[in-house]
Design a protein around this motif. Structure first.
Motif, PDB file in Angstrom:
ATOM      1  N   ASP A   1      -3.696 -30.744  10.612  1.00 34.99           N
ATOM      2  CA  ASP A   1      -3.196 -31.939  11.285  1.00 34.99           C
ATOM      3  C   ASP A   1      -1.671 -32.001  11.140  1.00 34.99           C
ATOM      4  OD1 ASP A   1      -2.484 -34.476  12.113  1.00 34.99           O
ATOM      5  OD2 ASP A   1      -4.074 -35.499  11.011  1.00 34.99           O
ATOM      6  N   PRO A   2      -0.894 -32.074  12.238  1.00 36.80           N
ATOM      7  CA  PRO A   2       0.570 -32.107  12.147  1.00 36.80           C
ATOM      8  C   PRO A   2       1.106 -33.361  11.478  1.00 36.80           C
ATOM      9  CG  PRO A   2      -0.155 -32.526  14.398  1.00 36.80           C
ATOM     10  CD  PRO A   2      -1.369 -32.086  13.649  1.00 36.80           C
ATOM     11  N   ASN A   3       0.282 -34.394  11.337  1.00 42.98           N
ATOM     12  CA  ASN A   3       0.720 -35.603  10.649  1.00 42.98           C
ATOM     13  C   ASN A   3       0.727 -35.443   9.127  1.00 42.98           C
ATOM     14  OD1 ASN A   3       1.152 -37.297  12.936  1.00 42.98           O
ATOM     15  ND2 ASN A   3      -1.073 -37.506  13.161  1.00 42.98           N
ATOM     16  N   ILE A   4       0.148 -34.344   8.643  1.00 46.39           N
ATOM     17  CA  ILE A   4       0.150 -34.086   7.209  1.00 46.39           C
ATOM     18  C   ILE A   4       1.489 -33.470   6.819  1.00 46.39           C
ATOM     19  CG2 ILE A   4      -0.907 -32.746   5.341  1.00 46.39           C
ATOM     20  CD1 ILE A   4      -3.555 -32.928   6.869  1.00 46.39           C
ATOM     21  N   GLN A   5       2.162 -34.091   5.869  1.00 46.14           N
ATOM     22  CA  GLN A   5       3.461 -33.594   5.421  1.00 46.14           C
ATOM     23  C   GLN A   5       3.303 -32.398   4.481  1.00 46.14           C
ATOM     24  OE1 GLN A   5       5.739 -36.467   3.228  1.00 46.14           O
ATOM     25  NE2 GLN A   5       7.630 -35.276   3.344  1.00 46.14           N
ATOM     26  N   TYR A   6       2.382 -32.485   3.540  1.00 47.19           N
ATOM     27  CA  TYR A   6       2.111 -31.348   2.658  1.00 47.19           C
ATOM     28  C   TYR A   6       0.738 -31.500   2.010  1.00 47.19           C
ATOM     29  CZ  TYR A   6       3.666 -34.425  -1.173  1.00 47.19           C
ATOM     30  OH  TYR A   6       3.814 -35.459  -2.055  1.00 47.19           O
ATOM     31  N   HIS A   7       0.257 -30.396   1.464  1.00 49.59           N
ATOM     32  CA  HIS A   7      -1.033 -30.318   0.780  1.00 49.59           C
ATOM     33  C   HIS A   7      -0.783 -29.995  -0.702  1.00 49.59           C
ATOM     34  CE1 HIS A   7      -3.246 -29.623   4.724  1.00 49.59           C
ATOM     35  NE2 HIS A   7      -2.003 -29.288   5.033  1.00 49.59           N
ATOM     36  N   THR A   8      -1.637 -30.510  -1.558  1.00 50.02           N
ATOM     37  CA  THR A   8      -1.630 -30.132  -2.965  1.00 50.02           C
ATOM     38  C   THR A   8      -3.035 -29.708  -3.368  1.00 50.02           C
ATOM     39  OG1 THR A   8       0.175 -31.643  -3.531  1.00 50.02           O
ATOM     40  CG2 THR A   8      -1.234 -30.909  -5.324  1.00 50.02           C
ATOM     41  N   TRP A   9      -3.128 -28.551  -4.031  1.00 49.33           N
ATOM     42  CA  TRP A   9      -4.415 -28.028  -4.497  1.00 49.33           C
ATOM     43  C   TRP A   9      -4.411 -27.993  -6.023  1.00 49.33           C
ATOM     44  CZ3 TRP A   9      -8.033 -26.935  -0.776  1.00 49.33           C
ATOM     45  CH2 TRP A   9      -7.558 -26.764   0.530  1.00 49.33           C
ATOM     46  N   SER A  10      -5.518 -28.333  -6.630  1.00 50.59           N
ATOM     47  CA  SER A  10      -5.627 -28.253  -8.084  1.00 50.59           C
ATOM     48  C   SER A  10      -7.078 -28.045  -8.461  1.00 50.59           C
ATOM     49  CB  SER A  10      -5.097 -29.535  -8.740  1.00 50.59           C
ATOM     50  OG  SER A  10      -5.894 -30.648  -8.370  1.00 50.59           O
ATOM     51  N   TYR A  11      -7.291 -27.593  -9.702  1.00 49.25           N
ATOM     52  CA  TYR A  11      -8.663 -27.519 -10.193  1.00 49.25           C
ATOM     53  C   TYR A  11      -8.709 -27.685 -11.702  1.00 49.25           C
ATOM     54  CZ  TYR A  11      -8.096 -22.640 -11.825  1.00 49.25           C
ATOM     55  OH  TYR A  11      -7.695 -21.501 -12.480  1.00 49.25           O
ATOM     56  N   THR A  12      -9.835 -28.155 -12.173  1.00 49.51           N
ATOM     57  CA  THR A  12     -10.163 -28.183 -13.592  1.00 49.51           C
ATOM     58  C   THR A  12     -11.522 -27.522 -13.747  1.00 49.51           C
ATOM     59  OG1 THR A  12     -11.200 -30.359 -13.373  1.00 49.51           O
ATOM     60  CG2 THR A  12      -8.883 -30.307 -14.011  1.00 49.51           C
ATOM     61  N   SER A  13     -11.875 -27.157 -14.984  1.00 56.59           N
ATOM     62  CA  SER A  13     -13.140 -26.458 -15.166  1.00 56.59           C
ATOM     63  C   SER A  13     -13.779 -26.789 -16.492  1.00 56.59           C
ATOM     64  CB  SER A  13     -12.941 -24.945 -15.063  1.00 56.59           C
ATOM     65  OG  SER A  13     -12.445 -24.424 -16.272  1.00 56.59           O
ATOM     66  N   SER A  14     -15.047 -26.465 -16.602  1.00 55.86           N
ATOM     67  CA  SER A  14     -15.810 -26.689 -17.827  1.00 55.86           C
ATOM     68  C   SER A  14     -15.446 -25.697 -18.913  1.00 55.86           C
ATOM     69  CB  SER A  14     -17.307 -26.593 -17.528  1.00 55.86           C
ATOM     70  OG  SER A  14     -17.640 -25.297 -17.032  1.00 55.86           O
ATOM     71  N   VAL A  15     -14.719 -24.631 -18.579  1.00 57.85           N
ATOM     72  CA  VAL A  15     -14.322 -23.626 -19.580  1.00 57.85           C
ATOM     73  C   VAL A  15     -12.880 -23.820 -20.026  1.00 57.85           C
ATOM     74  CG1 VAL A  15     -15.986 -21.929 -18.798  1.00 57.85           C
ATOM     75  CG2 VAL A  15     -13.712 -21.953 -17.779  1.00 57.85           C
ATOM     76  N   GLY A  16     -12.286 -24.935 -19.653  1.00 55.14           N
ATOM     77  CA  GLY A  16     -10.954 -25.266 -20.133  1.00 55.14           C
ATOM     78  C   GLY A  16      -9.816 -24.788 -19.254  1.00 55.14           C
ATOM     79  N   ALA A  17     -10.114 -24.033 -18.200  1.00 57.68           N
ATOM     80  CA  ALA A  17      -9.063 -23.537 -17.315  1.00 57.68           C
ATOM     81  C   ALA A  17      -8.677 -24.626 -16.316  1.00 57.68           C
ATOM     82  CB  ALA A  17      -9.528 -22.299 -16.568  1.00 57.68           C
ATOM     83  N   SER A  18      -7.402 -24.634 -15.917  1.00 49.51           N
ATOM     84  CA  SER A  18      -6.938 -25.584 -14.916  1.00 49.51           C
ATOM     85  C   SER A  18      -5.696 -25.029 -14.249  1.00 49.51           C
ATOM     86  CB  SER A  18      -6.638 -26.946 -15.531  1.00 49.51           C
ATOM     87  OG  SER A  18      -5.588 -26.831 -16.471  1.00 49.51           O
ATOM     88  N   ALA A  19      -5.436 -25.486 -13.050  1.00 46.57           N
ATOM     89  CA  ALA A  19      -4.249 -25.050 -12.323  1.00 46.57           C
ATOM     90  C   ALA A  19      -3.906 -26.091 -11.270  1.00 46.57           C
ATOM     91  CB  ALA A  19      -4.474 -23.694 -11.668  1.00 46.57           C
ATOM     92  N   VAL A  20      -2.616 -26.261 -11.021  1.00 48.16           N
ATOM     93  CA  VAL A  20      -2.139 -27.202 -10.013  1.00 48.16           C
ATOM     94  C   VAL A  20      -1.041 -26.540  -9.213  1.00 48.16           C
ATOM     95  CG1 VAL A  20      -1.025 -29.413  -9.580  1.00 48.16           C
ATOM     96  CG2 VAL A  20      -2.690 -29.215 -11.436  1.00 48.16           C
ATOM     97  N   GLU A  21      -1.123 -26.628  -7.901  1.00 51.23           N
ATOM     98  CA  GLU A  21      -0.015 -26.205  -7.051  1.00 51.23           C
ATOM     99  C   GLU A  21       0.633 -27.463  -6.508  1.00 51.23           C
ATOM    100  OE1 GLU A  21       0.876 -23.549  -3.079  1.00 51.23           O
ATOM    101  OE2 GLU A  21      -0.517 -22.845  -4.610  1.00 51.23           O
ATOM    102  N   ALA A  22       1.899 -27.640  -6.793  1.00 51.94           N
ATOM    103  CA  ALA A  22       2.578 -28.892  -6.501  1.00 51.94           C
ATOM    104  C   ALA A  22       2.946 -29.001  -5.016  1.00 51.94           C
ATOM    105  CB  ALA A  22       3.818 -29.017  -7.366  1.00 51.94           C
ATOM    106  N   ARG A  23       3.646 -30.046  -4.736  1.00 49.89           N
ATOM    107  CA  ARG A  23       4.063 -30.389  -3.377  1.00 49.89           C
ATOM    108  C   ARG A  23       4.637 -29.194  -2.636  1.00 49.89           C
ATOM    109  NH1 ARG A  23       8.046 -35.386  -1.794  1.00 49.89           N
ATOM    110  NH2 ARG A  23       8.680 -34.673   0.256  1.00 49.89           N
ATOM    111  N   GLY A  24       4.282 -29.108  -1.367  1.00 46.70           N
ATOM    112  CA  GLY A  24       4.800 -28.048  -0.520  1.00 46.70           C
ATOM    113  C   GLY A  24       3.764 -27.010  -0.164  1.00 46.70           C
ATOM    114  N   ALA A  25       2.577 -27.095  -0.773  1.00 45.72           N
ATOM    115  CA  ALA A  25       1.542 -26.104  -0.502  1.00 45.72           C
ATOM    116  C   ALA A  25       1.023 -26.249   0.915  1.00 45.72           C
ATOM    117  CB  ALA A  25       0.411 -26.265  -1.504  1.00 45.72           C
ATOM    118  N   GLY A  26       0.553 -25.137   1.452  1.00 46.46           N
ATOM    119  CA  GLY A  26      -0.012 -25.145   2.791  1.00 46.46           C
ATOM    120  C   GLY A  26      -1.459 -25.566   2.801  1.00 46.46           C
ATOM    121  N   ASN A  27      -2.066 -25.484   3.976  1.00 39.76           N
ATOM    122  CA  ASN A  27      -3.435 -25.963   4.111  1.00 39.76           C
ATOM    123  C   ASN A  27      -4.466 -24.915   3.694  1.00 39.76           C
ATOM    124  OD1 ASN A  27      -2.982 -24.311   6.439  1.00 39.76           O
ATOM    125  ND2 ASN A  27      -4.762 -25.264   7.402  1.00 39.76           N
ATOM    126  N   THR A  28      -4.020 -23.719   3.272  1.00 35.27           N
ATOM    127  CA  THR A  28      -4.938 -22.687   2.795  1.00 35.27           C
ATOM    128  C   THR A  28      -4.557 -22.287   1.377  1.00 35.27           C
ATOM    129  OG1 THR A  28      -5.294 -21.842   5.030  1.00 35.27           O
ATOM    130  CG2 THR A  28      -5.852 -20.372   3.209  1.00 35.27           C
TER     131      THR A  28
END
Length: 295
Positions: free
Chosen positions: A62-89
């Protein structure tokens, strides 16, 4: 996969607050006719995987979306965050089995309105490289070398079809025997493990696994450098009762199944066992020896 949708909205208050008319704001629902916020945006996303460990997540373009942010947490203690500016994939790799909660946030071009959705991914595979151990089930006994650790030799290894079994020992002899092979490693972290089975024993029976840069020498003990990764040890409380499973699970001594090398080279995978008292090594059978690189 379980899909949960969470909606959030931020309000456009910075300019008003600057004029002293408003000192703060709380999240509110997006309503029709509010000129300060975007209309509802689609934060849902698809998840595609070919192997159960590597995923590609795709959200709206959607062109009205300025940016996407992706993140995850897990039951094994792993986590990751991609901050502002990420694309839709977003491509993500989940190495360890567990439950991963992946969250996708889309932020609009007006007033910073944002919407969030999440999916729960259950990973059952452990993602590892190829097994670098030759004859992991002792298919070719010539790939393994035998050495005595100390004392008058009464412990011995027998190579079977699909496994190897250690047995023997006499009272107060404090003797042992090991097997080893040279393997080539790259810089990085490896996971070492093997299946062990036995009826259990007592009176100072031990079983240890090492990865070292020095080659074992017949008639000399092995293990002051390096420290054992995994092991059974009756006076530490494991190997007394019957056991049947992966050593990392049924063992109770050692630093753990992961070992890291700072540079490539030759190392020696060493398995040794021995005893110091009455019952000796009581038929410990080893199979499925593995050493695999983590991504």
């Amino acid at each position: 996969m379980k899909l949960n949708i969470i909606l959030r909205n931020s309000c456009f208050a910075a300019a008003v607050a600057a004029m002293g008319l408003l000192t703060g704001c709380q999240p509110e629902e997006v309503t029709n006719g509010n000129a300060l916020t975007m209309a509802d945006m689609d934060a849902s996303f698809t998840a595609v995987s070919t192997d159960g460990n590597n995923y590609v997540f795709t959200g709206s373009d959607d062109p009205n979306i300025q940016y996407h942010t992706w993140s995850y947490t897990s039951s094994v203690g792993a986590s990751a965050v991609e901050a502002r500016g990420a694309g839709n994939t977003k491509a993500l790799t989940f190495v360890f089995p567990g439950t991963y909660t992946v969250q996708h946030r889309v932020v609009g071009r007006t007033a910073g309105t944002n919407f969030v959705s999440q999916q729960t991914i259950v990973v059952t595979n452990l993602l590892l490289g190829d097994n670098i151990v030759a004859s992991p089930n002792f298919e070719n006994a010539a790939d393994w070398h035998v050495f005595n650790t100390s004392g008058t030799q009464t412990v011995s290894w027998a190579f079977n079809s699909g496994s190897a079994t250690a047995s023997g020992g006499v009272a107060n002899n404090y003797t042992g025997q090991g097997i080893y092979q040279a393997v080539q490693v790259e810089a990085g972290t490896y996971l070492v493990d093997m299946h062990v089975e036995g009826p259990g024993g007592n009176d100072l029976m031990w079983f240890q696994v090492f990865t070292g840069t020095t080659q074992p020498v017949n008639g000399s003990d092995y293990g002051s450098d390096p420290t054992a990764l995994l092991g059974l040890n009756t006076w530490a409380g494991c190997g007394v009762a019957p056991f049947n499973g992966m050593l990392a699970t049924v063992g109770c001594v050692g630093t753990g199944s992961q070992v890291t090398f700072t540079q490539p080279g030759t190392i020696y995978l060493v398995i040794k066992t021995g005893t110091g008292a009455n019952n000796g090594v009581n038929n410990i059978t080893v199979s499925n020896v593995s050493m695999r690189k983590l991504p």
